[in-house]
Design a protein around this motif. Sequence first.
Motif, PDB file in Angstrom:
ATOM      1  N   ILE A   1       1.864   4.899   1.398  1.00  0.00           N
ATOM      2  CA  ILE A   1       1.850   5.627   2.666  1.00  0.00           C
ATOM      3  C   ILE A   1       2.585   6.950   2.472  1.00  0.00           C
ATOM      4  O   ILE A   1       3.349   7.110   1.515  1.00  0.00           O
TER       5      ILE A   1
ATOM      6  N   THR B   1      -4.980  -3.242  10.663  1.00  0.00           N
ATOM      7  CA  THR B   1      -4.571  -2.228   9.692  1.00  0.00           C
ATOM      8  C   THR B   1      -5.695  -2.053   8.686  1.00  0.00           C
ATOM      9  O   THR B   1      -6.198  -3.038   8.144  1.00  0.00           O
TER      10      THR B   1
ATOM     11  N   ARG C   1       0.832  -1.212   0.000  1.00  0.00           N
ATOM     12  CA  ARG C   1       0.000   0.000   0.000  1.00  0.00           C
ATOM     13  C   ARG C   1       0.857   1.249   0.000  1.00  0.00           C
ATOM     14  O   ARG C   1       2.020   1.217   0.409  1.00  0.00           O
TER      15      ARG C   1
ATOM     16  N   VAL D   1      -6.779  -0.376   5.047  1.00  0.00           N
ATOM     17  CA  VAL D   1      -6.190   0.090   3.800  1.00  0.00           C
ATOM     18  C   VAL D   1      -7.325   0.509   2.873  1.00  0.00           C
ATOM     19  O   VAL D   1      -8.218  -0.289   2.592  1.00  0.00           O
TER      20      VAL D   1
ATOM     21  N   ASP E   1      -5.282   3.395  -1.835  1.00  0.00           N
ATOM     22  CA  ASP E   1      -3.886   3.205  -1.439  1.00  0.00           C
ATOM     23  C   ASP E   1      -3.361   1.817  -1.794  1.00  0.00           C
ATOM     24  O   ASP E   1      -2.180   1.528  -1.627  1.00  0.00           O
TER      25      ASP E   1
ATOM     26  N   THR F   1       4.594   0.297   1.690  1.00  0.00           N
ATOM     27  CA  THR F   1       4.853  -0.641   2.769  1.00  0.00           C
ATOM     28  C   THR F   1       3.936  -1.839   2.582  1.00  0.00           C
ATOM     29  O   THR F   1       2.937  -1.763   1.869  1.00  0.00           O
TER      30      THR F   1
END
Length: 89
Positions: A21, A52, A19, A54, A58, A28
């Motif tokens: 960042i 996490t 994804r 996402v 992304d 990362t």
Amino acid sequence: MYVVRITLADVGARVVIRRRIAGPVPLTDVIGTLQSWTAGVLTVVDANGEVTSVTEGDLVAAKVVPPRPDRRRPVPGPPDPEDTGLEVH
């Protein structure tokens, strides 16, 4: 070339997601169980229980990966030739 190879059908599977960042390193990875994919947000829970999220925007690449390997006990070294197996008191 990056490819997204997961779908809604993969919810519950172990995945790796690359994804975007913010920061000096713009990409990362996150690896864990895909818990949900709702309203454009993927939720992944890693082996430590960290969650996490996402966003689809992304998402760069993703795929299903095999289950995490079991932790293995260390392999014992060769036997001590001086060890007779008898306890000395």
